[in-house]
Design an enzyme around this catalytic site. Sequence first.
Site, short mmCIF file in Angstrom:
data_model
loop_
_atom_site.label_atom_id
_atom_site.label_comp_id
_atom_site.label_asym_id
_atom_site.label_seq_id
_atom_site.Cartn_x
_atom_site.Cartn_y
_atom_site.Cartn_z
N THR A 141 0.75 -1.28 -0.15
CA THR A 141 0.10 -0.02 -0.03
C THR A 141 0.66 1.28 -0.10
O THR A 141 1.93 1.35 0.84
CB THR A 141 -1.00 0.08 1.21
OG1 THR A 141 -1.72 -1.17 1.23
CG2 THR A 141 -1.83 1.22 0.97
N VAL A 170 -10.86 -9.04 -0.82
CA VAL A 170 -10.76 -7.42 -0.81
C VAL A 170 -9.98 -7.20 0.50
O VAL A 170 -10.44 -7.45 1.60
CB VAL A 170 -12.42 -6.95 -0.51
CG1 VAL A 170 -12.37 -5.56 -0.31
CG2 VAL A 170 -13.13 -7.45 -1.90
N GLY A 171 -9.23 -6.16 0.54
CA GLY A 171 -8.37 -5.67 1.66
C GLY A 171 -9.07 -4.42 2.28
O GLY A 171 -10.28 -4.09 2.09
N ASP A 172 -8.17 -3.65 3.15
CA ASP A 172 -8.63 -2.56 3.69
C ASP A 172 -8.75 -1.26 2.97
O ASP A 172 -9.59 -0.47 3.12
CB ASP A 172 -7.91 -2.29 4.77
CG ASP A 172 -6.39 -1.91 4.67
OD1 ASP A 172 -5.66 -2.89 3.85
OD2 ASP A 172 -5.92 -0.89 4.62
N GLY A 192 -0.74 -2.11 5.85
CA GLY A 192 -0.29 -3.15 6.70
C GLY A 192 -1.33 -4.40 6.09
O GLY A 192 -1.99 -4.27 5.36
N1 GLY Z 1 -3.43 -3.05 3.24
C1 GLY Z 1 -3.49 -3.69 1.96
C2 GLY Z 1 -4.15 -4.77 1.78
O1 GLY Z 1 -4.23 -5.54 3.01
O2 GLY Z 1 -4.45 -5.39 0.82
#
Ligand code: GLY
Length: 263
Positions: A141, A170-172, A192
């Site tokens: 990120t 799907v991430g944050d 992270g």
């Molecule tokens: N922080 C980015 C992800 O977990 O995809």
Amino acid sequence: MVQPAAVAHGGAGAGPERQPNIEAAVAKAAEILSSGGSAVEAAVESCVILEDDPVFNAGTGSVFRTDGSVLLDASIQTSDGKMGFVIAMENTPNPIRVAAELLDEGINGLTGGGARNWADERGFDRGPVEGRPPHDEVSDTVGVVTRDRTGAIACATSTGGCSNRPPGRVGDVPLPGCGFWVQEGIGVGATGIGEAITRALLSFRVADRAIGGDGLEESMRWALEETVEEGAEVGIIALGSEGPGIGLSNRPNMPWATWCADE
Ligand code: GLY
């Protein structure tokens, strides 16, 4: 007039050798903000520099998913209540530009093939994104938070997703309150392990606590210590209504930089 400012990071775990690359992105934001540009423009153009830099896990340097695909997430939010996010975009070197186009649309987010079709209809760059294999030290990120002369704040984030994640995960980064949150007087971006960030609703909780009066750095520290599960590497950048931005991580390896105009 409010003092313009910017803060950016290159990902939890990216390491100090990426510091000059982050400073280049902050310098771009500073150039735009110093000449009267908006927080949105500065955040997007600074984020594009990071997406185009192959050392970061975003845009060009995104790590492969477990099936070898390159799928990109990006998000942007502004302190006047607009947001845009895209999820799992293919063949899109700069997904942050597509996310930013959504700021003035009646929809907030787009995903997958629908996102790419929508981008095609509006002439956004389409092209292969090279990507790279994940390995232990690959971080994740990029993010930029900016404040312009009017006091408007914007946060832009972009990623290829954490290493060793399947397509469809799907991430944050594209989830409001998780990888990003902006409201009047504050902008927060996270990096992270996306699952831990999402479970903590991390960016919103930092903003909520800081607006509640606990102070920016104290709120960031509290969130890392009290809301993020043990063992998950996570970092945060944040910018308030005055002064420079702050970067904080629960590991020593998040390159970050800030700039603030002189009074
Ligand atoms: N922080 C980015 C992800 O977990 O995809």
